[in-house]
Scaffold this active site. Structure first.
Site, PDB file in Angstrom:
ATOM      1  CG  HIS A 184      -6.057  -2.253   8.686  1.00  0.00           C
ATOM      2  ND1 HIS A 184      -6.260  -0.830   9.036  1.00  0.00           N
ATOM      3  CD2 HIS A 184      -4.693  -2.414   8.845  1.00  0.00           C
ATOM      4  CE1 HIS A 184      -5.050  -0.408   9.451  1.00  0.00           C
ATOM      5  NE2 HIS A 184      -4.162  -1.535   9.440  1.00  0.00           N
ATOM      6  CG  ASN A 220      -9.202  -1.636  11.583  1.00  0.00           C
ATOM      7  OD1 ASN A 220      -8.214  -2.058  11.308  1.00  0.00           O
ATOM      8  ND2 ASN A 220      -9.724  -0.381  11.030  1.00  0.00           N
ATOM      9  CD  GLU A 268      -8.959   0.951   7.273  1.00  0.00           C
ATOM     10  OE1 GLU A 268      -8.970  -0.015   8.199  1.00  0.00           O
ATOM     11  OE2 GLU A 268      -8.463   1.959   7.437  1.00  0.00           O
ATOM     12  CG  ASP A 282      -0.274  -0.500   2.519  1.00  0.00           C
ATOM     13  OD1 ASP A 282       0.905  -0.480   2.592  1.00  0.00           O
ATOM     14  OD2 ASP A 282      -1.011  -0.935   3.391  1.00  0.00           O
TER      15      ASP A 282
HETATM   16  C1  F6R Z   1       1.387  -1.523   6.035  1.00  0.00           C
HETATM   17  C2  F6R Z   1       0.130  -2.145   6.108  1.00  0.00           C
HETATM   18  C3  F6R Z   1      -0.793  -2.225   7.512  1.00  0.00           C
HETATM   19  C4  F6R Z   1       0.048  -2.439   8.635  1.00  0.00           C
HETATM   20  C5  F6R Z   1      -0.869  -2.433  10.025  1.00  0.00           C
HETATM   21  C6  F6R Z   1      -0.166  -2.494  11.163  1.00  0.00           C
HETATM   22  O1  F6R Z   1       2.040  -1.849   4.769  1.00  0.00           O
HETATM   23  O2  F6R Z   1      -0.201  -2.594   5.246  1.00  0.00           O
HETATM   24  O3  F6R Z   1      -1.609  -3.147   7.499  1.00  0.00           O
HETATM   25  O4  F6R Z   1       0.702  -3.748   8.734  1.00  0.00           O
HETATM   26  O5  F6R Z   1      -1.366  -1.059   9.994  1.00  0.00           O
HETATM   27  O6  F6R Z   1       0.721  -1.483  11.452  1.00  0.00           O
HETATM   28  P1  F6R Z   1       1.882  -1.355  12.604  1.00  0.00           P
HETATM   29  O7  F6R Z   1       2.576  -2.453  12.256  1.00  0.00           O
HETATM   30  O8  F6R Z   1       2.459  -0.135  12.570  1.00  0.00           O
HETATM   31  O9  F6R Z   1       0.956  -1.639  13.656  1.00  0.00           O
END
Ligand code: F6R
Length: 245
Positions: A138, A136, A143, A67
């Site tokens: 994701h 959440n 989402e 992403d």
């Molecule tokens: C990042 C991504 C997100 C993160 C998720 C957890 O490329 O795709 O899904 O893996 O938001 O983020 P952290 O690791 O910062 O808790």
């Protein structure tokens, strides 16, 4: 689903790095699906160490990131392109031309989404997809919603994700409101999926996603259907799961 239990985030990072290293050794021109955020930092540090020790060669590896924020270019220090350069790519012998991240400053985000799916297809799909998980549940920026979205798409970030990611920005107002994310199809079609979860902040998401029903309201739950899915989690992230009680 296979669960690898680690004592802490550092050990989880080491276990995930071992899985990635095994993939690179087995198929030197493999396609790695990569994630950003704080979770994979230990993993990337271990991969850099293995490269410096002469144990890994990334010269033929291709990568596709999950992403990118809409509106942030590769020189913005909170863009995921910047993150990947400064936390992994600059420190290993990967060819920058073999690294791919959605273009956050494209004039036509919808066309960029189509280009990204075509690119993943042209690479032959993903061999190993590394994931983190949002509070959440994701994955990428898929989402919670009414349906799983198969294609790469532009997503409006939820308030929960904006709040969770505000720690990387000077203020919550500076967190982009939209992102381009790989869709559920490319993630599920990856031949192997490895999700790292660490810390108590992920405990509910982990319990709901992997010990609850498969539902688009809990996006990571779809991974229960993947034939080669490994959850690498530390004790804190597993603290609410039935096996821990
Ligand atoms: C990042 C991504 C997100 C993160 C998720 C957890 O490329 O795709 O899904 O893996 O938001 O983020 P952290 O690791 O910062 O808790």
């Amino acid at each position: 689903m296979k669960v690898i239990r680690a004592k802490d985030s550092c050990e989880a990072g080491a276990f995930a790095a071992e899985l990635i290293a095994a993939q690179v050794k087995q198929k030197p021109d493999c396609v790695l699906g990569l994630a950003t955020g704080s979770t994979p930092l230990d993993t990337y540090a271990q991969l850099i160490a293995a490269y410096r020790a002469g144990e890994l060669d990334f010269s033929c590896v291709r990568t596709v990131n999950l992403d990118e924020y809409v509106g942030l270019g590769p020189d913005h220090d909170q863009s995921y392109a910047w993150f990947m350069r400064h936390n992994l790519f600059e420190f290993i012998n990967i060819d920058p031309h073999n690294t791919h991240i959605p273009d956050g400053i494209t004039a036509d985000p919808d066309a960029e989404c189509q280009r990204y799916d075509a690119l993943i297809a042209s690479l032959g799909g993903v061999d190993l997809q590394l994931l983190g998980i949002g509070p959440n549940a994701h994955i990428g920026f898929n989402e919670p919603g009414d349906a799983f979205i198969p294609e790469t798409h532009v997503v409006k970030l939820t308030d929960s994700t904006i709040a969770a990611n505000a720690r990387f920005f000077a203020s919550v107002d500076q967190v982009p409101r939209q992102a381009i994310t790989m869709g559920i199809r490319a993630i599920l079609q990856a031949r192997k999926v490895v999700l790292i979860a660490t810390g108590t902040g992920k405990a509910k998401a982990v319990c709901d996603a992997f010990w609850g029903p498969v539902t688009p309201l809990v996006p990571a739950s779809i991974l229960q259907l993947h034939p080669d899915f490994t959850l690498v989690a530390d004790e804190d992230a597993l603290s609410l799961t039935p096996s821990s009680n």
